[in-house]
Design an enzyme around this catalytic site. Structure first.
Site, PDB file in Angstrom:
ATOM      1  N   HIS A  11       0.822  -1.212   0.000  1.00  9.53           N
ATOM      2  CA  HIS A  11       0.000   0.000   0.000  1.00  9.53           C
ATOM      3  C   HIS A  11       0.851   1.255   0.000  1.00  9.53           C
ATOM      4  CE1 HIS A  11       0.923   0.953   4.212  1.00  9.53           C
ATOM      5  NE2 HIS A  11       0.851  -0.348   4.428  1.00  9.53           N
ATOM      6  N   GLY A  12       0.235   2.381  -0.368  1.00 10.65           N
ATOM      7  CA  GLY A  12       0.906   3.670  -0.328  1.00 10.65           C
ATOM      8  C   GLY A  12       1.101   4.173   1.097  1.00 10.65           C
ATOM      9  N   ARG A  61      -6.160   1.094   3.648  1.00  9.68           N
ATOM     10  CA  ARG A  61      -5.011   1.586   2.894  1.00  9.68           C
ATOM     11  C   ARG A  61      -4.710   0.753   1.651  1.00  9.68           C
ATOM     12  NH1 ARG A  61      -3.552  -0.210   8.023  1.00  9.68           N
ATOM     13  NH2 ARG A  61      -1.819  -1.689   8.263  1.00  9.68           N
ATOM     14  N   GLU A  84      -2.225  -7.168   7.306  1.00  7.20           N
ATOM     15  CA  GLU A  84      -0.902  -7.099   7.908  1.00  7.20           C
ATOM     16  C   GLU A  84      -0.853  -7.962   9.169  1.00  7.20           C
ATOM     17  OE1 GLU A  84       2.031  -7.076   7.727  1.00  7.20           O
ATOM     18  OE2 GLU A  84       2.871  -5.044   7.826  1.00  7.20           O
TER      19      GLU A  84
END
Length: 214
Positions: A11-12, A61, A84
């Site tokens: 993700h960014g 995200r 995550e």
């Protein structure tokens, strides 16, 4: 030869990434302005790829990082199995010396083979691997999806890649990552194996101008 190409991204950037705050699976932070720019740059570079499906974690995200592709109407599936790792009670806390030492010692233990060791009230790499395997099996059960985009998280990506390449979890730190980096992996159904084509690539971000707020 039947092949599947997996475009795997992290993700960014979020504001918590910027501040060095561990997010894990328990903190659902959005992308910041820079992260949004990274997502747009990746979309501009890869919008030509005929993706058949987008897979993300359940966290905001990752969804925001593939927003451009979702707006094209590409089918999307979200899995908690791609979330995550849970870092437990220390998630979302401002970094301090005690926590930094804790994380360092935990990651060192994993590198030394103690991959069943979980973060306090969190997960171990083995826990993450066990929840990822069913998602990978689902992805591979769909050979008609020739090109797929998978959006994940740093530690989770490292675990994911060791599964694909049939490596022990102590090798997970071999896989470097940065915000909105790309790994491209090709799977041969005939050979039943994965090949790594692109690793931790960020060339699609090089045209970005760093915001004045950084």
């Amino acid at each position: 030869m039947k092949r599947k190409s997996i475009y795997l991204i992290r993700h960014g950037e979020t504001d918590l990434n910027r501040r060095g705050v561990v997010q894990g699976s328990g903190v659902n932070a959005p992308l910041n302005e820079w992260g949004e720019a990274q997502a747009e740059a990746f979309f501009n570079a890869y919008q030509h790829v005929p993706f058949d499906k987008i897979y993300t974690s359940d966290l905001l995200r990752t969804h925001q990082s593939v927003r451009g592709f979702l707006r094209q109407g590409i089918p999307h599936e979200s899995y908690a199995g791609l979330n995550e790792i849970s870092w437990g009670v220390r998630e979302g806390k401002e970094p301090n010396t005690g926590d930094s030492n804790y994380y360092r010692e935990l990651v060192t233990a994993w590198r030394n083979g103690e991959v069943h060791l979980a973060a306090e009230e969190g997960e171990s790499p083995v826990d993450v691997r066990n929840r990822q395997i069913p998602v990978i099996e689902t992805i591979l059960s769909r050979p008609h999806e020739r090109n797929i985009l998978v959006a994940m998280h740093g530690r989770a990506m490292r675990v994911f890649l060791t599964i694909l390449f049939n490596q022990p979890l102590v090798r997970m730190d071999d896989y470097e990552h940065s915000n909105l980096c790309l790994y491209k992996i090709n799977y041969s159904y005939d050979k039943g194996q994965f090949d790594l084509e692109i690793s931790n690539d960020i060339t699609h971000l090089l045209s970005l101008e760093i915001p004045q707020t950084l």
